[in-house]
Write an enzyme that holds these catalytic residues in place. Structure first.
Site, PDB file in Angstrom:
ATOM      1  N   TRP B 152       0.837  -1.223   0.000  1.00 28.13           N
ATOM      2  CA  TRP B 152       0.000   0.000   0.000  1.00 28.13           C
ATOM      3  C   TRP B 152       0.860   1.256   0.000  1.00 28.13           C
ATOM      4  O   TRP B 152       0.407   2.329  -0.360  1.00 28.13           O
ATOM      5  CB  TRP B 152      -0.980  -0.004   1.173  1.00 28.13           C
ATOM      6  N   SER B 179     -10.948  14.054  -3.168  1.00 34.75           N
ATOM      7  CA  SER B 179     -12.154  13.948  -2.343  1.00 34.75           C
ATOM      8  C   SER B 179     -11.853  14.352  -0.898  1.00 34.75           C
ATOM      9  O   SER B 179     -12.595  15.127  -0.291  1.00 34.75           O
ATOM     10  CB  SER B 179     -12.672  12.510  -2.412  1.00 34.75           C
ATOM     11  N   HIS B 263       2.792   9.235   8.044  1.00 34.64           N
ATOM     12  CA  HIS B 263       2.611   9.241   9.490  1.00 34.64           C
ATOM     13  C   HIS B 263       1.458  10.121   9.938  1.00 34.64           C
ATOM     14  O   HIS B 263       0.619   9.680  10.723  1.00 34.64           O
ATOM     15  CB  HIS B 263       3.887   9.520  10.274  1.00 34.64           C
ATOM     16  N   TYR B 267      -2.652   9.490  12.087  1.00 32.88           N
ATOM     17  CA  TYR B 267      -3.440  10.311  13.012  1.00 32.88           C
ATOM     18  C   TYR B 267      -4.698  10.847  12.348  1.00 32.88           C
ATOM     19  O   TYR B 267      -5.687  11.140  13.037  1.00 32.88           O
ATOM     20  CB  TYR B 267      -2.568  11.412  13.621  1.00 32.88           C
ATOM     21  N   THR B 338      -0.661  11.400  24.051  1.00 34.24           N
ATOM     22  CA  THR B 338      -1.549  10.239  23.947  1.00 34.24           C
ATOM     23  C   THR B 338      -1.884   9.710  25.333  1.00 34.24           C
ATOM     24  O   THR B 338      -3.032   9.336  25.614  1.00 34.24           O
ATOM     25  CB  THR B 338      -0.890   9.128  23.095  1.00 34.24           C
TER      26      THR B 338
END
Lengths: 42, 536
Positions: B152, B179, B263, B267, B338
């Site tokens: 991918w 899009s 990266h 998120y 986080t």
């Protein structure tokens, strides 16, 4: 056919278009800026 | 959310804000083709993502079926490579991202008291670019040479060696990127300009905040991906050598550009999932979200840090030790905001009046398993460890804990949470809970064992393996088929509820406090908040 979404007659429409254009320019700058950086300064 | 709602506004029955809805929803196919209504477009996004989830799921099952035993049984190695490639592309760009854009379309105007998205016609276009992109992606399989087996991530120089299936894939990525960018422009403009009076930024529900931050991330990095695949295209057909070493280019340059997008993309998927969970956990704890302001700052910090950690995906390309150290420490820093978020979700539940309906179960599943995925991310951020684990099943296990237990569980939580509001029908709670437990058990069957496979050295993206890995692979494959079947139960639950579900209440969940629950009847009228509510 339903009417267009009510927001089309919204008084904030002009502000929306202005904000949208600025954001589209940011996206374009990201694309062409990155492309140009890689092309000219590898 | 910390907003106090104006109690003078009607809370029950037909809402005087909604006098425009006497137009009602139009009927027939053209309703969906020409619609500019954020609810219709949100619904289409969600169904599209579910269809793509099933398509990508079938590809995952093909991978797992091949890996049930060592040796080559079912597919050729080349086809196996295309399965890993398109499974990833479809799940990331066709399933998870559109699912959360669907939530954004449905919920952002309702949560901020806006009549619709700021650019309704562009909203229609944003969605209708997706089906052609999906068809283009799948058409790669029909072209000479088949689809592209490049992963991918579409790394050079493999991309230079593929047939025309690579070109259709590149064009599909262009369409998906367009899009996403248009969707992001719409979301940011809606949030910045169309909030109801009194809905200040720091009163916005957390879900809205997470999407505002995500949309900025998308605008910043989707064009970078578009640039990377465009350069790949010009390398393939127009004589350039951006990534071709023979012409003076550098294949590692592609990896830098891709992961500068890739990266933040993690998120882009995770942050809206945080937003959904930040609505669900307070609702079922019957308490406001703990540390609302710190949640906003933590989410913003995660987004900013996501721009400066990209090379932790490529520690083994031969970068200087100073570079490795920088990216290692910067990556470890992400654990701080986080951790703030995880702490706040737990603190929200602390001394709350908890109940465990299906949305809460999925939110808790998210909380436990996403934290585990985050923790293995921290393990992988360590250069000496990553050098050992690079391209092993440990990495596969890690990112599936983030993508499936993180994003997908959150999406399930969101669908069960808002389904009663969207449709006016209640789903079968018992079946919903069965769906959760099956999904939880089978998910861990698939992916928990993959940590051990990775630690023992089983490489990813390879259709054959050493017989010593057989048992764990068989557990993983059985889990995968169980997981896939469990999702058919989800489809059944939705269809059953739509067809014959009991009528849902106006405020189905006690603790839900956002405008769509407090100000709008169930089911919702076609147009809402044509006159904005006042938020105190």
């Amino acid at each position: 056919m339903d009417k267009l979404a009510p927001v089309m007659d919204d008084p904030r429409r002009k502000d929306n278009i202005r904000t949208g254009i600025i954001l589209a320019l940011l996206a374009a700058a990201s694309f062409f800026g990155f492309f140009a950086k890689v092309y000219f300064f590898r | 959310m910390s907003a106090v709602i104006d109690n003078h506004a009607p809370a029950h029955g037909h809402d005087s804000h909604d006098h425009g809805d006497h137009h009602g929803a139009p009927h027939g196919l053209m309703r969906w083709v020409t619609t500019t209504n954020h609810k219709d477009i949100g619904t289409m996004y969600l169904w599209f993502s579910f269809i793509m989830f099933l398509v990508g799921g079938v590809m995952a099952l093909t991978i797992r079926a091949e890996l049930f035993e060592p040796g080559l049984q079912i597919v050729s190695p080349e086809f196996f490579n295309t399965m890993t490639t398109y499974h990833g592309l479809i799940m990331v760009f066709g399933a998870i991202m559109p699912a959360f854009v669907g939530f954004a379309n449905w919920l952002i105007p309702l949560m901020i008291g806006a009549p619709d998205m700021a650019f309704p016609r562009m909203n229609n276009w944003s969605f209708w670019l997706l089906p052609p992109a999906g068809i283009l992606l799948m058409s790669s399989f029909l072209l000479p040479g088949g689809a592209a087996g490049v992963g991918w991530t579409m790394y050079a120089p493999l991309t230079s060696q593929m047939g025309p299936g690579m070109d259709t894939t590149i064009f599909a990525v262009h369409l998906l990127g367009m899009s996403s960018i248009m969707g992001s422009i719409n979301i940011i403009t809606t949030i910045l300009n169309m909030r109801a009076p009194g809905m200040t930024m720091m009163k916005m529900p957390m879900f809205v905040w997470t999407w505002l931050i995500t949309a900025y991330l998308l605008i910043a990095v989707m064009p970078v991906l578009a640039g990377a695949v465009t350069m790949t295209l010009t390398d393939r057909h127009f004589g350039t050598s951006f990534f071709n070493a023979a012409g003076g280019g550098d294949p590692v340059l592609y990896q830098h550009i891709f992961w500068f997008f890739g990266h933040p993309e993690v998120y882009i998927i995770a942050i809206p999932a945080f937003g959904v969970v930040s609505q669900v956990i307070p609702a079922f704890s019957r308490k406001p979200l703990f540390g609302y302001a710190s949640m906003v700052y933590a989410t913003s910090s995660i987004a900013i840090l996501s721009f400066i950690v990209w090379a932790h995906h490529m520690y083994t390309v031969g970068m200087p030790v100073a570079g490795q150290l920088y990216f290692m420490y910067a990556t470890m820093l992400i654990a701080v905001p986080t951790g703030v978020k995880v702490f706040n979700w737990v603190a929200t539940m602390w001394k709350g009046s908890l109940t465990f309906e299906t949305p809460m179960l999925f939110a808790l599943g998210f909380l436990f398993l996403f934290t585990l995925g985050g923790f293995t991310g921290l393990v992988l951020s360590l250069v000496p460890v990553d050098v050992q684990l690079q391209d092993t099943y440990y990495v596969v296990a890690h990112f599936h804990y983030v993508m499936v237990a993180g994003a997908l569980f959150s999406a399930f939580a969101g669908v069960y949470f808002w389904f009663p509001k969207w449709t006016g029908k209640m789903y079968d709670e018992k079946l919903g809970k069965i769906h959760f437990w099956l999904t939880l058990v089978f998910f861990n069957m698939i992916f928990f064992v993959q940590h051990f496979l990775g630690l023992a050295g089983m490489p990813r993206r390879i259709p054959d393996y050493n017989p010593q890995f057989t048992e764990f692979n068989q557990i993983s494959t059985i889990g995968a088929f169980g997981f896939g079947l469990s999702q058919l139960l989800f489809l059944y639950i939705l269809l059953k509820a739509i067809k014959s579900g009991k009528p849902a209440e106006q405020k189905q969940w006690d603790g839900a406090d956002t405008l769509e629950w407090t100000h709008l009847p169930t089911p919702m009228p076609y147009h809402t908040f044509e006159n904005p509510p006042t938020v105190k």
